[in-house]
Scaffold this active site. Sequence first.
Site, PDB file in Angstrom:
ATOM      1  N   ARG A 175      29.586  37.906  51.619  1.00  0.00           N
ATOM      2  CA  ARG A 175      30.110  37.977  50.235  1.00  0.00           C
ATOM      3  C   ARG A 175      30.218  36.259  50.135  1.00  0.00           C
ATOM      4  NH1 ARG A 175      32.973  43.011  48.968  1.00  0.00           N
ATOM      5  NH2 ARG A 175      33.652  42.132  47.108  1.00  0.00           N
ATOM      6  N   TYR A 223      28.412  34.455  46.663  1.00  0.00           N
ATOM      7  CA  TYR A 223      29.318  34.821  45.484  1.00  0.00           C
ATOM      8  C   TYR A 223      30.658  34.149  45.360  1.00  0.00           C
ATOM      9  CZ  TYR A 223      30.755  37.676  41.446  1.00  0.00           C
ATOM     10  OH  TYR A 223      31.353  38.055  40.277  1.00  0.00           O
TER      11      TYR A 223
END
Length: 333
Positions: free
Chosen positions: A145, A148
Amino acid sequence: MLLGQRRILVTGGAGFLGTHLCRRLLDDGHEVLCVDNFSSGTRRNIDVLLGNTRFEVLRHNVTFPLFVEVDEIYNLACPASPVHYQFDPVQTTKTSVSGAINMLGLAKRLKVRILQASTSEVYGDPAVHPQTEDYWGNVNPIGSRSCYDEGKRCAETLFFDYRRQHGLSIKVARIFNTYGPNMRPDDGRVVSNFICQALLGKDITIFGEGLQTRSFCYVTDLIDGLDRIMNSPEDIAGPINIGNPNEYTIRELADKILAITGSKSEIVVRPLPEDDPRQRQPDIALAEKLLGWRPTVELEEGLRYTIAYFETLMREHGKGAAGSMKLQRSAVR
Ligand code: NAD
Ligand code: UDP
């Protein structure tokens, strides 16, 4: 140009939030330039706006410099669904970081105000609950993740450095999970996944035990929040949380969608993705105090509007037709 009318750039204008924002700005009488590379946005979303003579579209990737003349910038370009932003993680970081540098450079040359669509992901898997703006977060810098989360964190840094170093007028909104019409059926986010699965009679895919929580904001509330931040006094730069503080487990969300649609879909459990935050709930005291903003649409009401949207979409494609099924299969991680 009429008095009060502005020419406004919306990057990521063909995406889920971008489309709603473009429409709102047009309704308010402004000219809108939508810049998008259509990586996660769709032409269908902006089709209905193309007839408006105050609306323009430019296919462009914000990782490259942009030379246009505008009075204000909303920087939304960036895939927001984990499925989309993990598809090409290097491009995701470039979009957040190089995209921010390019749009800030544009704002600096034009001496115009710029708003950054930041995210609750800057808090990572939060150790503070609910999340307040002064919490610095708990983010894995090297996980799946991170492209992002860290990209968005770096973009915030750039925004505040342009403010300190160049006196630029900036606004940073930290957006929490938002849902509503114009999400793609293959978007991969939980609300669109569950609704499409329920409407198609497919299994509802809960990741992990489904005890992780999210707080879901209906899109019209969110757009109203962005508008208020952009038009707030100069000394308010943010970051400001914009989200609905009502928190639900993912299992509760599935149950609600099953109840509203009357679907007979079964709930199935799938592995929890890496670094999936366990809880998320915005503290919106700052938005209430500074902007007089709080959401007005309850989850059940917002889900009904969103379900109606997907029903229409499926009627357009033909329910159960290969197109929708294919879209739906690709949405499940
Ligand atoms: P979305 O994926 O639907 O829209 C993003 C848009 O940006 C798409 O139209 C895509 O084609 C475009 N885009 C992506 N990379 C680009 C690039 N390099 N150049 C030009 N255009 C590019 O996502 P969304 O839900 O509409 O989110 C919009 C913004 O709000 C994003 O910046 C996202 O990080 C932020 N945000 C959204 C949510 C949410 O729940 N929707 C939550 C937090 C933050
Ligand atoms: N999720 C789920 N099933 C799905 C899609 C998502 O259980 O089909 C879970 C996901 O693991 C996460 C939550 O729902 O815990 C919200 O996921 P989403 O991708 O919508 O947003 P984010 O994780 O970025 O908040």
